[in-house]
Design a protein around this motif. Structure first.
Motif, PDB file in Angstrom:
ATOM      1  N   THR A   1      50.827  64.395   4.799  1.00  0.00           N
ATOM      2  CA  THR A   1      49.496  64.312   4.287  1.00  0.00           C
ATOM      3  C   THR A   1      49.228  63.143   3.097  1.00  0.00           C
ATOM      4  O   THR A   1      48.405  62.397   3.041  1.00  0.00           O
ATOM      5  CB  THR A   1      48.811  65.776   3.818  1.00  0.00           C
ATOM      6  N   ARG A   2      50.077  63.434   2.060  1.00  0.00           N
ATOM      7  CA  ARG A   2      50.094  62.320   1.289  1.00  0.00           C
ATOM      8  C   ARG A   2      50.280  60.990   1.587  1.00  0.00           C
ATOM      9  O   ARG A   2      49.365  60.058   1.423  1.00  0.00           O
ATOM     10  CB  ARG A   2      51.142  62.732   0.220  1.00  0.00           C
ATOM     11  N   ARG A   3      51.199  60.927   2.620  1.00  0.00           N
ATOM     12  CA  ARG A   3      51.503  59.465   3.153  1.00  0.00           C
ATOM     13  C   ARG A   3      50.237  58.955   3.962  1.00  0.00           C
ATOM     14  O   ARG A   3      49.652  57.707   3.675  1.00  0.00           O
ATOM     15  CB  ARG A   3      52.470  59.472   4.088  1.00  0.00           C
ATOM     16  N   ARG A   4      49.722  60.045   4.753  1.00  0.00           N
ATOM     17  CA  ARG A   4      48.672  59.619   5.681  1.00  0.00           C
ATOM     18  C   ARG A   4      47.059  59.282   4.653  1.00  0.00           C
ATOM     19  O   ARG A   4      46.453  58.292   5.200  1.00  0.00           O
ATOM     20  CB  ARG A   4      48.292  60.669   6.593  1.00  0.00           C
ATOM     21  N   GLU A   5      46.903  59.999   3.600  1.00  0.00           N
ATOM     22  CA  GLU A   5      45.870  59.770   2.816  1.00  0.00           C
ATOM     23  C   GLU A   5      46.105  58.365   2.329  1.00  0.00           C
ATOM     24  O   GLU A   5      44.934  57.925   2.292  1.00  0.00           O
ATOM     25  CB  GLU A   5      46.087  60.714   1.749  1.00  0.00           C
ATOM     26  N   LYS A   6      47.273  57.814   2.066  1.00  0.00           N
ATOM     27  CA  LYS A   6      47.195  56.519   1.580  1.00  0.00           C
ATOM     28  C   LYS A   6      46.795  55.659   2.658  1.00  0.00           C
ATOM     29  O   LYS A   6      45.948  54.409   2.367  1.00  0.00           O
ATOM     30  CB  LYS A   6      48.866  56.125   0.958  1.00  0.00           C
ATOM     31  N   THR A   7      47.427  55.745   3.643  1.00  0.00           N
ATOM     32  CA  THR A   7      47.337  55.057   4.847  1.00  0.00           C
ATOM     33  C   THR A   7      45.825  54.571   5.082  1.00  0.00           C
ATOM     34  O   THR A   7      45.227  53.555   5.324  1.00  0.00           O
ATOM     35  CB  THR A   7      48.043  55.257   6.090  1.00  0.00           C
ATOM     36  N   VAL A   8      45.081  55.784   5.322  1.00  0.00           N
ATOM     37  CA  VAL A   8      43.883  55.586   5.495  1.00  0.00           C
ATOM     38  C   VAL A   8      42.898  55.545   4.498  1.00  0.00           C
ATOM     39  O   VAL A   8      42.227  54.522   4.800  1.00  0.00           O
ATOM     40  CB  VAL A   8      43.414  57.332   6.263  1.00  0.00           C
ATOM     41  N   SER A   9      43.073  55.747   3.159  1.00  0.00           N
ATOM     42  CA  SER A   9      42.301  55.136   2.218  1.00  0.00           C
ATOM     43  C   SER A   9      42.467  53.519   1.830  1.00  0.00           C
ATOM     44  O   SER A   9      41.532  53.018   1.558  1.00  0.00           O
ATOM     45  CB  SER A   9      42.684  55.851   0.979  1.00  0.00           C
ATOM     46  N   ASP A  10      43.530  53.301   2.269  1.00  0.00           N
ATOM     47  CA  ASP A  10      43.854  51.639   2.260  1.00  0.00           C
ATOM     48  C   ASP A  10      43.187  50.896   2.930  1.00  0.00           C
ATOM     49  O   ASP A  10      42.866  49.777   2.789  1.00  0.00           O
ATOM     50  CB  ASP A  10      45.310  51.332   2.348  1.00  0.00           C
ATOM     51  N   ARG A  11      42.606  51.659   4.300  1.00  0.00           N
ATOM     52  CA  ARG A  11      41.548  51.107   5.354  1.00  0.00           C
ATOM     53  C   ARG A  11      40.121  51.293   4.927  1.00  0.00           C
ATOM     54  O   ARG A  11      39.337  50.944   5.659  1.00  0.00           O
ATOM     55  CB  ARG A  11      41.767  51.603   6.502  1.00  0.00           C
ATOM     56  N   GLY A  12      40.060  51.931   3.554  1.00  0.00           N
ATOM     57  CA  GLY A  12      38.715  51.963   3.276  1.00  0.00           C
ATOM     58  C   GLY A  12      37.940  53.451   3.743  1.00  0.00           C
ATOM     59  O   GLY A  12      36.618  53.792   3.483  1.00  0.00           O
ATOM     60  N   LEU A  13      38.769  54.255   4.611  1.00  0.00           N
ATOM     61  CA  LEU A  13      38.338  55.340   5.078  1.00  0.00           C
ATOM     62  C   LEU A  13      38.733  56.566   4.215  1.00  0.00           C
ATOM     63  O   LEU A  13      39.707  56.361   3.366  1.00  0.00           O
ATOM     64  CB  LEU A  13      38.670  55.736   6.415  1.00  0.00           C
ATOM     65  N   HIS A  14      38.404  57.814   4.321  1.00  0.00           N
ATOM     66  CA  HIS A  14      38.598  59.097   3.580  1.00  0.00           C
ATOM     67  C   HIS A  14      39.423  59.803   4.711  1.00  0.00           C
ATOM     68  O   HIS A  14      39.173  59.965   5.582  1.00  0.00           O
ATOM     69  CB  HIS A  14      37.361  60.063   3.115  1.00  0.00           C
ATOM     70  N   PHE A  15      40.670  60.228   4.038  1.00  0.00           N
ATOM     71  CA  PHE A  15      41.216  61.256   4.649  1.00  0.00           C
ATOM     72  C   PHE A  15      41.305  62.697   3.960  1.00  0.00           C
ATOM     73  O   PHE A  15      41.628  62.867   2.698  1.00  0.00           O
ATOM     74  CB  PHE A  15      42.692  60.587   4.768  1.00  0.00           C
ATOM     75  N   VAL A  16      41.188  63.701   4.738  1.00  0.00           N
ATOM     76  CA  VAL A  16      41.042  65.141   4.152  1.00  0.00           C
ATOM     77  C   VAL A  16      42.060  65.726   4.900  1.00  0.00           C
ATOM     78  O   VAL A  16      42.320  65.815   6.166  1.00  0.00           O
ATOM     79  CB  VAL A  16      39.787  65.852   4.373  1.00  0.00           C
ATOM     80  N   GLY A  17      43.258  66.346   4.330  1.00  0.00           N
ATOM     81  CA  GLY A  17      44.330  67.224   4.801  1.00  0.00           C
ATOM     82  C   GLY A  17      43.715  68.873   4.740  1.00  0.00           C
ATOM     83  O   GLY A  17      43.690  69.175   3.458  1.00  0.00           O
ATOM     84  N   MET A  18      43.398  69.369   5.758  1.00  0.00           N
ATOM     85  CA  MET A  18      42.686  70.778   5.536  1.00  0.00           C
ATOM     86  C   MET A  18      43.603  71.853   6.081  1.00  0.00           C
ATOM     87  O   MET A  18      43.793  71.819   7.347  1.00  0.00           O
ATOM     88  CB  MET A  18      41.486  70.661   5.915  1.00  0.00           C
ATOM     89  N   GLY A  19      44.232  72.993   5.476  1.00  0.00           N
ATOM     90  CA  GLY A  19      44.922  73.904   5.867  1.00  0.00           C
ATOM     91  C   GLY A  19      43.601  74.989   6.481  1.00  0.00           C
ATOM     92  O   GLY A  19      42.710  74.967   6.013  1.00  0.00           O
ATOM     93  N   VAL A  20      44.216  75.523   7.475  1.00  0.00           N
ATOM     94  CA  VAL A  20      43.390  76.536   8.311  1.00  0.00           C
ATOM     95  C   VAL A  20      43.828  77.536   8.558  1.00  0.00           C
ATOM     96  O   VAL A  20      44.866  77.765   9.324  1.00  0.00           O
ATOM     97  CB  VAL A  20      42.694  75.910   9.659  1.00  0.00           C
ATOM     98  N   SER A  21      43.428  78.767   7.983  1.00  0.00           N
ATOM     99  CA  SER A  21      44.110  80.148   8.316  1.00  0.00           C
ATOM    100  C   SER A  21      43.330  81.058   8.963  1.00  0.00           C
ATOM    101  O   SER A  21      42.007  80.848   8.772  1.00  0.00           O
ATOM    102  CB  SER A  21      44.295  80.722   6.896  1.00  0.00           C
ATOM    103  N   GLY A  22      43.946  82.065   9.744  1.00  0.00           N
ATOM    104  CA  GLY A  22      42.854  83.060  10.425  1.00  0.00           C
ATOM    105  C   GLY A  22      43.191  83.171  11.835  1.00  0.00           C
ATOM    106  O   GLY A  22      42.728  83.772  12.390  1.00  0.00           O
ATOM    107  N   GLY A  23      44.307  82.069  12.116  1.00  0.00           N
ATOM    108  CA  GLY A  23      44.437  81.995  13.719  1.00  0.00           C
ATOM    109  C   GLY A  23      43.555  81.771  14.555  1.00  0.00           C
ATOM    110  O   GLY A  23      42.539  81.161  14.065  1.00  0.00           O
ATOM    111  N   GLU A  24      43.804  82.129  15.995  1.00  0.00           N
ATOM    112  CA  GLU A  24      42.810  81.793  16.875  1.00  0.00           C
ATOM    113  C   GLU A  24      41.070  82.594  16.683  1.00  0.00           C
ATOM    114  O   GLU A  24      40.391  81.793  16.715  1.00  0.00           O
ATOM    115  CB  GLU A  24      43.072  82.554  18.127  1.00  0.00           C
TER     116      GLU A  24
END
Ligand code: NDP
Length: 475
Positions: A108-131
């Motif tokens: 996520t840290r790596r992807r955040e950098k790639t995406v923000s370098d292109r001027g977009l925002h990247f959000v890494g979001m944990g989702v819990s609770g299953g289906e």
């Protein structure tokens, strides 16, 4: 009319989150690598809300209102990178890409950098609770910029479950913070389940109670300090009869645990950061040992199984096991929160521990009334050095301490492994020592490796010329 949010990756989690958003009144764009899933979702649930289907990424992106919000729910790992690359070809600066899968925080840290370098925002979001949580209201742990959060908050806080009017979704911090918090959540879940398993094992193996009886004992624990989702479903699983008519279902299930890796990641990160999280790590190892049935069978044949006969369990013994479970659970959570504290400093995340306890109160697997106490604890002592030093928890472990020791003694005498109970107690005992035995370690290290030691009475580093004249030198 353009969509408020797009979801790409429509397996169980993505499909349910998309339906959740639509049911809350958002217009949702849909996309999946193979069209089939998109079409099935539209055919089966299209009437639940407002959806826009698409068969290509270009079409999908074009159906979104700007700045666009895309939630990726594909398989964790390489597929996430592939989808991000595709999205980047069509999306524009200020758009927001949210990865809701179980991604490793470093990715996520790596992807955040790639995406923000292109001027977009990247959000890494944990989702819990299953289906089910995804559809009815999960707990969600996003990490990203404040600007991105302000834009997506109205959507995600509405999709998340709420407890006492507070949504179980809040910005955790920048870049990998959300996925890290979710990872530690899963680590704590491993420890919690291992502790439950050990309590069950003592009642089943040492005290010879039936699965149904133990189910009733757990059902009784639902109302006290242990009140939690995991205790509730433990009672349900233990009470379940085998659909094939062979008694209790749990007696028919193989004792080989599987894992997807988030517990291992938590332990690995703790080792990197040097944080002692004994309960979580023992839980990962216990699963590993369970996964070696041949070796265990051979060892039982050669070394013998349980020592001594079964004991009678009266109410006093049952209460002691409950207390041991509770005290160990407090240690497991204290360790998990300490890991969050250390990681927060290491990665400059400024995590709010009280807020984390708040969003774990609903939707997720470790939801428990206990988290209210943690939330209150951090509200009154935001800088407490350990959860164990907060009044409520120190009183609780002191009250349970004798029972905890008695339970570990019984387990050890009967040769029944309780790695999480015992290692939690060992951690607790190690923590309560102003002066431990590491002085000798330092002496040994100085002897064989000239690693030097520090003295209790003077500043500086010292070394003994062990193999020469045995004198002390200050280095
Ligand atoms: P899966 O992890 O089984 O992933 C399947 C989805 O990924 C499908 O939509 C599939 O598309 C897509 N996909 C796989 N490879 C690619 C690729 N190279 N390019 C594009 N799409 C691809 O789905 P789940 O719904 O179970 O989980 C989604 C995420 O949520 C995972 O990260 C998971 O760990 C996480 N999660 C899961 C929970 C659960 O209870 N299942 C709980 C919490 C989080 P196609 O249909 O074309 O094959």
């Amino acid at each position: 009319e353009l969509a408020d949010i797009g979801v790409t990756g429509l397996a169980v989690m993505g499909a349910n989150l998309a339906r959740n958003a639509a049911r809350k009144g958002f217009r949702v764009a849909l996309n999946n690598r193979s069209n089939e899933k998109t079409e099935t979702l539209l055919a089966e649930h299209g009437q639940e809300g407002s959806f826009i289907g698409s068969s290509t990424i270009a079409e999908f992106v074009a159906s979104l209102a700007k700045p666009r919000v895309v939630l990726i729910m594909v398989k964790a790992g390489k597929p996430v990178d592939i989808v991000i690359d595709e999205l980047l070809e069509h999306m524009e600066p200020e758009d927001i890409i949210v990865d809701g899968g179980n991604s490793l925080f470093e990715d996520t840290r790596r992807r955040e950098k790639t995406v923000s370098d292109r001027g977009l925002h990247f959000v890494g979001m944990g989702v819990s609770g299953g289906e089910e949580g995804a559809l009815e209201g999960p707990s969600m742990m996003p990490g990203g910029t404040r600007q991105a959060w302000d834009r997506i908050a109205p959507i995600f806080t509405k999709m998340a479950v709420s407890v006492d009017g507070l949504p179980c979704c809040a910005l955790m911090g920048p870049d990998g913070a959300g996925h890290y918090v979710k990872m530690v959540h899963n680590g704590i879940e491993y420890a919690d389940m291992q502790l439950i398993t050990e309590a069950y094992d003592l009642l089943r193996t040492v005290y010879g109670r039936s699965a149904a009886e133990i189910g009733e004992i757990f059902a009784g624990w639902k109302t006290g300090d242990l009140d939690s989702y995991l205790i509730e479903i433990t009672a349900a699983v233990l009470a379940k009869q085998d659909p094939q008519g062979k008694g209790a279902l749990v007696d028919m299930i193989r004792d080989e645990a599987e894992q997807k890796g988030t517990g291992r990641w938590t332990a690995q990160s703790a080792l990197e950061l040097g944080v002692p999280i004994t309960a979580i790590t023992e839980a990962v190892f216990a699963r590993a040992l369970s996964g070696r049935p041949e070796q265990r069978r051979a060892a039982e044949a050669t070394l013998g199984g349980m020592r001594g006969g079964t004991l009678e369990a009266g109410q006093a013994e049952i209460d002691k096991i409950r207390d041991a479970l509770y005290a160990s659970k407090i240690v497991a959570y204290a360790q998990g929160f300490e890991q969050l504290t250390v990681a927060s400093k290491q990665y400059n995340w400024d995590l709010d521990l009280g807020l984390i306890a708040t969003i774990w109160r609903g939707g997720c697997i470790i939801r428990a009334s206990f988290l209210d106490r943690i939330r209150e604890g951090y509200a009154s002592h935001p800088d407490a050095q350990s959860l164990l030093l907060q009044e409520y928890f120190s009183a609780a472990v002191l009250k349970a301490e004798q029972a905890w020791r008695d339970v570990v003694v019984v387990a050890v005498q009967h040769g029944v492994a309780v790695p999480a109970f015992a290692s939690s107690l060992a951690y607790y005992d190690g923590l309560r020592r102003t002066r431990g035995p590491a002085n000798l370690l330092q002496g040994l290290r100085d002897y064989f490796g000239a690693h030097t030691y520090r003295r209790t009475d003077q500043e500086g580093s010292f070394h003994i010329r062990w193999s020469q004249d045995g004198t002390e030198v200050k280095s």
